[in-house]
Motif scaffolding. Structure first.
Motif, PDB file in Angstrom:
ATOM      1  N   PHE A   1      -6.007   8.003  -3.609  1.00  0.00           N
ATOM      2  CA  PHE A   1      -5.533   7.909  -5.383  1.00  0.00           C
ATOM      3  C   PHE A   1      -5.389   9.584  -5.135  1.00  0.00           C
ATOM      4  O   PHE A   1      -4.600  10.037  -5.313  1.00  0.00           O
TER       5      PHE A   1
ATOM      6  N   ILE B   1       0.704  -4.185  -1.669  1.00  0.00           N
ATOM      7  CA  ILE B   1      -0.531  -3.427  -2.300  1.00  0.00           C
ATOM      8  C   ILE B   1      -1.961  -4.014  -1.803  1.00  0.00           C
ATOM      9  O   ILE B   1      -2.221  -5.080  -0.561  1.00  0.00           O
TER      10      ILE B   1
ATOM     11  N   CYS C   1       0.656   1.575   1.136  1.00  0.00           N
ATOM     12  CA  CYS C   1       0.831   1.139  -0.199  1.00  0.00           C
ATOM     13  C   CYS C   1       0.808   1.167  -1.545  1.00  0.00           C
ATOM     14  O   CYS C   1       1.349   2.484  -1.426  1.00  0.00           O
ATOM     15  N   CYS C   2       1.856   0.312  -3.132  1.00  0.00           N
ATOM     16  CA  CYS C   2       1.962   1.106  -3.908  1.00  0.00           C
ATOM     17  C   CYS C   2       0.634   1.386  -4.959  1.00  0.00           C
ATOM     18  O   CYS C   2       0.512   1.531  -5.066  1.00  0.00           O
ATOM     19  N   ARG C   3      -0.336   0.642  -4.509  1.00  0.00           N
ATOM     20  CA  ARG C   3      -1.628   0.424  -5.250  1.00  0.00           C
ATOM     21  C   ARG C   3      -2.153  -0.491  -4.223  1.00  0.00           C
ATOM     22  O   ARG C   3      -2.603  -0.948  -3.203  1.00  0.00           O
TER      23      ARG C   3
ATOM     24  N   GLY D   1      -1.286   9.818  -4.848  1.00  0.00           N
ATOM     25  CA  GLY D   1      -0.538   9.668  -6.014  1.00  0.00           C
ATOM     26  C   GLY D   1      -0.500   7.861  -6.458  1.00  0.00           C
ATOM     27  O   GLY D   1      -0.119   7.697  -6.940  1.00  0.00           O
ATOM     28  N   LYS D   2      -1.292   7.338  -5.740  1.00  0.00           N
ATOM     29  CA  LYS D   2      -1.609   5.643  -5.656  1.00  0.00           C
ATOM     30  C   LYS D   2      -2.761   4.825  -6.708  1.00  0.00           C
ATOM     31  O   LYS D   2      -3.729   5.386  -7.243  1.00  0.00           O
ATOM     32  N   SER D   3      -2.076   3.758  -7.121  1.00  0.00           N
ATOM     33  CA  SER D   3      -3.193   3.545  -8.395  1.00  0.00           C
ATOM     34  C   SER D   3      -4.583   2.900  -7.381  1.00  0.00           C
ATOM     35  O   SER D   3      -3.944   1.950  -6.504  1.00  0.00           O
ATOM     36  N   SER D   4      -5.956   3.471  -7.454  1.00  0.00           N
ATOM     37  CA  SER D   4      -6.721   2.896  -6.644  1.00  0.00           C
ATOM     38  C   SER D   4      -8.176   2.457  -7.313  1.00  0.00           C
ATOM     39  O   SER D   4      -8.409   3.024  -8.308  1.00  0.00           O
ATOM     40  N   GLU D   5      -8.605   1.139  -7.577  1.00  0.00           N
ATOM     41  CA  GLU D   5      -9.883   0.665  -8.286  1.00  0.00           C
ATOM     42  C   GLU D   5     -10.667   0.456  -6.918  1.00  0.00           C
ATOM     43  O   GLU D   5     -10.453  -0.450  -6.531  1.00  0.00           O
TER      44      GLU D   5
ATOM     45  N   LEU E   1      -6.713  -1.967  -3.536  1.00  0.00           N
ATOM     46  CA  LEU E   1      -8.034  -2.583  -4.249  1.00  0.00           C
ATOM     47  C   LEU E   1      -9.160  -2.597  -3.312  1.00  0.00           C
ATOM     48  O   LEU E   1      -8.876  -2.989  -2.513  1.00  0.00           O
TER      49      LEU E   1
END
Length: 219
Positions: A208, A40, A162-164, A211-215, A166
């Motif tokens: 993003f 992450i 990365c998988c995700r 296709g990764k989770s991005s916040e 922040l």
């Protein structure tokens, strides 16, 4: 017309296993035990840096407003501690090792905070340091055997591995400021959102698109 015939053949069934299905392990109660890392990325603003020599509102050396360092550090520590338990552990040479790996870019600010907090919580880190302190890549380096990596390629590496992700950034003012008779709004040059610009937004946008989770988290 040919009469129907039955033919019996002896054959072996071959099943192609995906990479993730090789070496599956389960504990005593049947819970799946991961054997791969969960990487992450935590990136963000370099403004979240507290100079140890200064006690004023802003750093006397580089002018950075470091009052956001404490709340950012608290949020990052909470996230790493929670993710460490969520993603569990695996046994390596008789020791419990968290599956979580925190990655970042090594820059002062959010990157170094994430690295420090991960080490304190016993979580491994993967830091993608650039070879040159510039946006574009450098020149061919004979010792490295490749082109020198700049900030842009470094950010793309973080996003792709990365998988995700922040991204911690500084929230802009709630009201627009008046400067020389004109209204000035704070807008990020990377994502056109109302917060202070940060290179972390570039990395978050690339993650993003991959296709990764991005916040993005405004502090």
């Amino acid at each position: 017309h040919t009469p129907r015939q039955e033919v019996k053949l002896d054959f072996e069934r071959w099943v192609l296993k995906s990479k993730d299905s090789v070496g599956l392990k389960f504990d005593d109660v049947g819970t799946y035990v991961r054997t791969t890392d969960i990487e992450i990325a935590i990136v963000g603003s370099s403004e979240f840096f507290k100079c140890k020599e200064c006690t004023q509102h802003k750093c006397e050396h580089d002018g950075k407003a470091y009052w956001l360092e404490a709340p950012a550090r608290e949020e990052i520590r909470k996230f790493i501690a929670t993710a460490k338990e969520v993603y569990g552990y695996r046994m390596v040479n008789g020791k419990k090792v968290p599956n979580l790996v925190i990655s970042s870019g090594g820059a002062q600010g959010v990157d170094t905070i994430a690295e420090e907090e991960a080490h304190e919580l016993g979580v491994r880190t993967h830091i993608y340091y650039p070879d040159v302190n510039q946006w574009d890549d450098g020149v061919w380096d004979k010792e490295l055997g490749r082109i020198e990596i700049g900030y842009k390629t470094r950010d793309l590496m973080i996003a792709s591995k990365c998988c995700r992700l922040l991204n911690f950034i500084g929230a802009g003012p709630k009201k627009a400021k008046i400067y020389k008779g004109r209204t000035r709004k704070v807008m990020c040059k990377h994502c056109n959102l109302p917060h202070y610009s940060s290179g972390g937004c570039y990395t978050a946008k690339k993650a993003f698109w991959l296709g990764k989770s991005s916040e993005t988290i405004a502090v």
